[in-house]
Design an enzyme around this catalytic site. Structure first.
Site, short mmCIF file in Angstrom:
data_model
loop_
_atom_site.label_atom_id
_atom_site.label_comp_id
_atom_site.label_asym_id
_atom_site.label_seq_id
_atom_site.Cartn_x
_atom_site.Cartn_y
_atom_site.Cartn_z
N GLY A 177 -1.87 6.67 6.75
CA GLY A 177 -0.93 7.65 6.12
C GLY A 177 -0.21 6.63 4.80
O GLY A 177 -0.41 5.48 4.86
N GLN A 189 5.48 3.64 -1.20
CA GLN A 189 4.69 2.37 -1.18
C GLN A 189 3.98 1.92 -2.24
O GLN A 189 3.32 0.90 -2.28
CB GLN A 189 3.87 2.71 -0.01
CG GLN A 189 4.72 2.79 1.42
CD GLN A 189 3.79 3.13 2.57
OE1 GLN A 189 3.40 4.30 3.06
NE2 GLN A 189 3.41 2.08 3.31
N CYS A 232 2.16 -0.32 9.63
CA CYS A 232 2.52 0.32 8.23
C CYS A 232 1.70 -0.61 7.35
O CYS A 232 1.90 -1.82 7.21
CB CYS A 232 3.96 0.10 8.16
SG CYS A 232 4.69 0.84 6.60
N LEU A 233 1.21 0.12 6.32
CA LEU A 233 0.51 -0.46 5.18
C LEU A 233 1.57 -1.51 4.30
O LEU A 233 1.20 -2.60 3.89
CB LEU A 233 -0.05 0.24 4.34
CG LEU A 233 -1.37 1.02 4.89
CD1 LEU A 233 -1.85 2.09 3.92
CD2 LEU A 233 -2.28 0.14 5.46
N HIS A 251 6.72 9.14 10.36
CA HIS A 251 6.41 7.72 9.73
C HIS A 251 6.46 7.86 8.33
O HIS A 251 7.35 7.16 7.46
CB HIS A 251 5.06 7.08 10.16
CG HIS A 251 5.02 5.54 9.52
ND1 HIS A 251 4.88 4.36 10.13
CD2 HIS A 251 4.77 5.27 8.32
CE1 HIS A 251 4.90 3.44 9.67
NE2 HIS A 251 4.74 3.80 8.32
N GLU A 252 5.80 8.85 7.70
CA GLU A 252 5.71 8.86 6.29
C GLU A 252 6.88 9.57 5.64
O GLU A 252 7.51 9.23 4.49
CB GLU A 252 4.35 9.65 5.67
CG GLU A 252 2.93 9.18 6.05
CD GLU A 252 3.05 7.74 5.81
OE1 GLU A 252 3.42 7.11 5.03
OE2 GLU A 252 2.42 6.86 6.76
N HIS A 311 9.48 7.08 5.29
CA HIS A 311 9.35 5.95 4.12
C HIS A 311 10.27 6.78 2.90
O HIS A 311 10.73 6.30 1.80
CB HIS A 311 7.89 6.20 3.65
CG HIS A 311 7.24 5.05 4.26
ND1 HIS A 311 7.80 3.56 4.21
CD2 HIS A 311 6.11 4.79 5.10
CE1 HIS A 311 6.75 2.98 4.80
NE2 HIS A 311 5.96 3.43 5.30
#
Ligand code: NI
Length: 177
Positions: A46, A51, A89-90, A131-132, A135
């Site tokens: 995701g 991000q 997480c990226l 998670h997203e 963000h």
């Protein structure tokens, strides 16, 4: 293909609540395309707009072979069950920590055309959606760890090679097929 640099932990944009999308226009379509391309290139499950430095309430996911996106999401847990599993997480590359999430969720929002969308998911999809959405509120998954685990993670992350680097452009190292 518009692979966009990914912001890293420490970048203020990751801590800034994102604004609702108002215009479902060409710019939004480009944002969803950029998020999707960058998520694929980085090998993530995701990716949320902050991000890549865009403060709008949009994210994409790629879970169990299905790609999707959601605009202005509203997420609700379904049932009481939770699941603790490794999460990454990226924007925090190379680190995974056990994180507790609702096992089932339902999310409502819009697609890039402005049509209403409802997504229900469990396990990894539910985890990605939670998670997203975090963000978009300036919340990172390390904030959700137990206090002891969080302190240990923060100590480890302070020594990460990328700390203070700001961003990186994902480069696919392995062909997906
Ligand atoms: Ni993330």
């Amino acid at each position: 293909m518009s692979v966009t640099p990914i912001r890293l932990l420490g970048d203020p944009v990751l801590r800034t609540p994102a604004a609702p999308v108002v215009d479902f226009d060409a710019e939004l379509r480009r944002l969803v395309a950029d998020l999707t391309d960058t998520m694929f290139e980085a090998g993530g499950a995701g990716l949320a707009a902050p991000q890549i430095g865009v403060g709008l309430r949009v994210f994409t996911w790629f879970v169990d072979g299905e790609v999707g996106h959601l605009v202005n999401p509203d997420v609700t847990p379904v049932g009481e069950e939770t699941e603790e599993a490794p999460e990454g997480c990226l924007s925090i590359p190379g680190f995974r920590y056990d994180c507790r999430r609702h096992l089932h969720v339902a999310a409502t929002g819009w697609n890039l055309h402005g049509d209403p969308v409802r997504v229900e998911g469990s396990h990894l999809l539910a985890r990605a959606v939670q998670h997203e959405t975090d963000h978009l509120d300036g919340v990172l998954f390390i904030d959700r760890l137990d206090p002891d685990a969080r302190a240990a993670a923060l100590a480890e992350l302070a020594d990460a090679a990328w700390t203070g680097q700001g961003e990186y452009t994902p480069i696919l190292k392995v062909s997906p097929h």
